[in-house]
Enzyme design. Structure first.
Site, mmCIF file in Angstrom:
data_model
loop_
_atom_site.group_PDB
_atom_site.id
_atom_site.type_symbol
_atom_site.label_atom_id
_atom_site.label_comp_id
_atom_site.label_asym_id
_atom_site.label_seq_id
_atom_site.Cartn_x
_atom_site.Cartn_y
_atom_site.Cartn_z
ATOM 1 N N LYS A 22 0.832 -1.214 0.000
ATOM 2 C CA LYS A 22 0.000 0.000 0.000
ATOM 3 C C LYS A 22 0.864 1.261 0.000
ATOM 4 O O LYS A 22 0.656 2.169 -0.817
ATOM 5 C CB LYS A 22 -0.898 0.018 1.244
ATOM 6 N N ASN A 23 1.823 1.321 0.916
ATOM 7 C CA ASN A 23 2.547 2.583 1.071
ATOM 8 C C ASN A 23 3.528 2.849 -0.068
ATOM 9 O O ASN A 23 3.960 3.981 -0.258
ATOM 10 C CB ASN A 23 3.215 2.656 2.449
ATOM 11 N N CYS A 117 -5.575 8.179 8.506
ATOM 12 C CA CYS A 117 -5.715 7.613 9.853
ATOM 13 C C CYS A 117 -5.431 8.679 10.903
ATOM 14 O O CYS A 117 -4.527 9.492 10.757
ATOM 15 C CB CYS A 117 -4.767 6.437 10.033
ATOM 16 N N ARG A 122 -0.104 15.054 12.863
ATOM 17 C CA ARG A 122 0.728 14.505 11.788
ATOM 18 C C ARG A 122 1.272 15.672 10.970
ATOM 19 O O ARG A 122 0.787 15.974 9.881
ATOM 20 C CB ARG A 122 -0.076 13.515 10.946
ATOM 21 N N ASP A 308 3.677 0.269 12.163
ATOM 22 C CA ASP A 308 2.443 -0.197 11.519
ATOM 23 C C ASP A 308 2.115 -1.653 11.859
ATOM 24 O O ASP A 308 1.086 -2.169 11.434
ATOM 25 C CB ASP A 308 2.530 -0.015 9.992
ATOM 26 N N ARG A 400 -9.120 0.237 3.613
ATOM 27 C CA ARG A 400 -8.184 1.194 3.018
ATOM 28 C C ARG A 400 -6.867 0.516 2.660
ATOM 29 O O ARG A 400 -6.167 0.971 1.745
ATOM 30 C CB ARG A 400 -7.863 2.318 4.013
HETATM 31 N N1 EPU Z 1 6.978 14.092 11.379
HETATM 32 C C1 EPU Z 1 7.244 15.403 11.686
HETATM 33 N N2 EPU Z 1 7.281 16.307 10.664
HETATM 34 C C2 EPU Z 1 7.071 15.949 9.365
HETATM 35 C C3 EPU Z 1 6.796 14.617 9.059
HETATM 36 C C4 EPU Z 1 6.757 13.696 10.092
HETATM 37 O O1 EPU Z 1 7.443 15.746 12.843
HETATM 38 O O2 EPU Z 1 7.118 16.830 8.493
HETATM 39 C C5 EPU Z 1 6.947 13.088 12.453
HETATM 40 C C6 EPU Z 1 5.580 12.449 12.612
HETATM 41 O O3 EPU Z 1 4.748 13.213 13.442
HETATM 42 C C7 EPU Z 1 5.930 11.103 13.199
HETATM 43 C C8 EPU Z 1 7.283 10.788 12.556
HETATM 44 O O4 EPU Z 1 7.803 12.022 12.090
HETATM 45 O O5 EPU Z 1 6.088 11.207 14.580
HETATM 46 C C9 EPU Z 1 7.248 9.808 11.399
HETATM 47 O O6 EPU Z 1 6.289 10.231 10.432
HETATM 48 P P1 EPU Z 1 6.427 9.886 8.863
HETATM 49 O O7 EPU Z 1 6.504 11.142 8.107
HETATM 50 O O8 EPU Z 1 7.509 8.878 8.698
HETATM 51 O O9 EPU Z 1 5.020 9.186 8.572
HETATM 52 P P2 EPU Z 1 4.135 9.328 7.276
HETATM 53 O O10 EPU Z 1 4.998 9.451 6.088
HETATM 54 O O11 EPU Z 1 3.067 10.320 7.483
HETATM 55 C C10 EPU Z 1 4.151 6.785 6.720
HETATM 56 C C11 EPU Z 1 3.132 5.714 6.520
HETATM 57 C C12 EPU Z 1 2.484 5.354 7.848
HETATM 58 C C13 EPU Z 1 3.576 4.931 8.832
HETATM 59 C C14 EPU Z 1 4.667 5.998 8.933
HETATM 60 C C15 EPU Z 1 5.846 5.572 9.789
HETATM 61 C C16 EPU Z 1 2.363 6.160 4.298
HETATM 62 C C17 EPU Z 1 1.263 6.630 3.423
HETATM 63 N N3 EPU Z 1 2.116 6.193 5.606
HETATM 64 O O12 EPU Z 1 3.448 7.897 7.251
HETATM 65 O O13 EPU Z 1 1.660 4.238 7.564
HETATM 66 O O14 EPU Z 1 3.020 4.731 10.119
HETATM 67 O O15 EPU Z 1 5.159 6.323 7.628
HETATM 68 O O16 EPU Z 1 6.434 4.417 9.291
HETATM 69 O O17 EPU Z 1 3.410 5.727 3.824
HETATM 70 C C18 EPU Z 1 -0.154 2.821 7.824
HETATM 71 O O18 EPU Z 1 0.182 2.252 6.763
HETATM 72 O O19 EPU Z 1 -1.038 2.346 8.592
HETATM 73 C C19 EPU Z 1 0.471 4.082 8.190
HETATM 74 C C20 EPU Z 1 -0.052 4.907 9.040
#
Ligand code: EPU
Length: 431
Positions: A22-23, A117, A122, A308, A400
């Site tokens: 998915k991701n 989610c 975020r 995850d 999803r």
């Molecule tokens: N963060 C910041 N600033 C930013 C971006 C992130 O402080 O600009 C923080 C977040 O608050 C969090 C940490 O950094 O504490 C990690 O966030 P990340 O950006 O890595 O998460 P994401 O890209 O929003 C993706 C996956 C999530 C998964 C996370 C961590 C996708 C679409 N989503 O989210 O997947 O939990 O990486 O591995 O790729 C899921 O599949 O259920 C899911 C939520």
């Protein structure tokens, strides 16, 4: 209202095949915007997040066609706007990849703030910091839309991420793929889908090195040509079935996976006493003759234990006698599902980032809800442990991210069905 109805108490057995990640899919589909020719993407999971991002691409003018259940044809050459602000965009987290892709292609992007989610704040400050370092001005409009625009071509630069962020790493890679010169992303995320995106972009003619390490170098190129590309298997879907097999003390073989992506999950299951056998593209998980041992988990960016899979492990650990401690080290608030497990008789207390699980207590069926995607997977696993019938609501979260979840669990011997409730009536939905 649609629900899953699960009657548990039976060990899983048999084989399951894992879908595309998915991701990776939700990054690679918008990445096609950068391409100057049509592409065919294969091993796409048939899940609602993919349907959504495909519809969003159609809304901005791309020609997106499903060739078969797992392949999409995407022609981005007729995209007519850099603005994506509809409710569909708001409906999913990964729509923020439109920012990097549109900015990389057109030098400007206007995208509604993402939903997805809900587990606490975020932020996307690191994404915006990257765009700004490359010369784009960014602003939040009406508290709901992000605008990013550069008067001159984006410039390659040095970007150090303050936190390891999957989304920021991907978004900066997208924007940098066609920028002028070299962009260096330091403290980059290393998840398998980051490597997959880099492989996809490189196959189109991009010049990206170091994906999978914490320094990624992107040298911008002028033209990206069309390709046929197959997405990697879903590490988290595989991890979910691994947990479910262990939680039911079953024995299953999981096919179409990359065992290396599952190392942190396999290591924890082995520590608990589960027998794991790795093959080239499959893994056997055998918990059938074992008394499992408690364990502690700390979630970390890849190659650490994935956040995850954290809720699914909580559901597993509540079946294992002894005290297990989970330390959620990625998200601030990813324990909303705990109150649902407590309704099933789990003894779990949450203190800040820690969840303390007193496992092995008597569990009983209860109506529960999926508070988010992985929380929903945890509800299924918990329900499979219980001798009784559990109703799980808010299953749209589960759909999803998990393709054919009912069919796959049924093929493993589970008693699970999707039903449509209207007041007192219940009608089973046919797959
Ligand atoms: N963060 C910041 N600033 C930013 C971006 C992130 O402080 O600009 C923080 C977040 O608050 C969090 C940490 O950094 O504490 C990690 O966030 P990340 O950006 O890595 O998460 P994401 O890209 O929003 C993706 C996956 C999530 C998964 C996370 C961590 C996708 C679409 N989503 O989210 O997947 O939990 O990486 O591995 O790729 C899921 O599949 O259920 C899911 C939520």
């Amino acid at each position: 209202m649609e629900k899953f109805v699960v009657t548990g108490g039976k060990p899983l057995h048999g084989e399951v095949s894992i879908s595309g990640a998915k991701n990776a899919a939700v990054a690679i589909i918008p990445a096609v915007i950068l391409c100057d020719e049509p592409c065919q993407i294969e091993n796409i999971p048939n899940i609602s997040d993919v349907t959504l991002i495909s519809k969003i691409l159609q809304q901005i003018g791309a020609n997106v066609r499903r060739i078969n259940k797992s392949s999409l044809y995407i022609d981005p050459t007729h995209i007519k706007t850099y603005s994506a602000t509809t409710d569909l965009v708001r409906g999913m987290r990964a729509s923020y990849y439109l920012l990097g892709a549109l900015l990389g292609k057109y030098g400007k992007a206007k995208v509604a703030l993402p939903g997805g989610c809900n587990f606490g704040a975020r932020p996307i400050d690191q994404h915006l910091k990257g765009f700004e370092a490359m010369g784009a001005a960014t602003q939040l409009v009406d508290g709901a839309i992000i605008e990013a625009a550069s008067q001159t071509p984006l410039q390659g630069t040095h970007i150090y991420l303050d936190v390891v962020s999957v989304g920021a790493t991907i978004n900066i890679m997208l924007a940098a793929s066609k920028a002028e010169g070299l962009t260096i992303i330091e403290n980059a995320a290393k998840e398998p889908h980051i490597v997959d995106l880099a492989n996809f972009l490189n196959s189109m003619g991009a010049d990206i090195r170091g994906a999978g390490t914490d320094v990624i170098k992107v040298r911008g190129v002028g033209y990206l040509h069309g390709v046929t590309y197959s997405i990697i298997p879903d590490q988290i879907e595989a991890g979910t079935y691994m947990c479910a097999a262990a939680a039911t003390r079953g024995c299953i073989t999981i096919k179409n996976i990359t065992p290396k992506h599952l190392e942190s999950i396999s290591a924890k299951l082995r520590e608990m006493g589960v027998k794991i056998t790795e093959y080239d593209e499959a893994i056997k998980v055998d918990a059938s003759c074992e008394t499992l041992k408690r364990c502690n988990i700390k979630t970390m960016p890849h190659p650490g234990f994935p956040t995850d899979c954290q809720p699914q492990f909580a559901a597993l650990l509540m079946s294992v006698p002894g005290t297990s401690i989970i330390n959620e080290n990625v998200w601030d608030n990813r324990y909303q599902y705990v109150s649902e497990l407590i309704r099933m008789g789990a003894h779990i207390s949450v203190e800040g980032r820690l969840a303390i699980i007193e496992g092995g207590t008597a569990l009983t069926a209860a109506p529960v809800k999926a508070t988010d995607l992985r929380a929903g997977a945890a509800m299924i696993i918990a329900a499979l442990e219980i001798n009784g019938t559990t109703e799980i609501s808010s299953i749209q979260y589960i759909e999803r991210g998990y393709e054919d979840v009912v069919e796959k669990f049924r093929a493993l011997g589970s008693d699970i069905k999707k039903v449509y409730f209207t007041g007192d009536n219940e009608e089973e939905l046919r797959a």
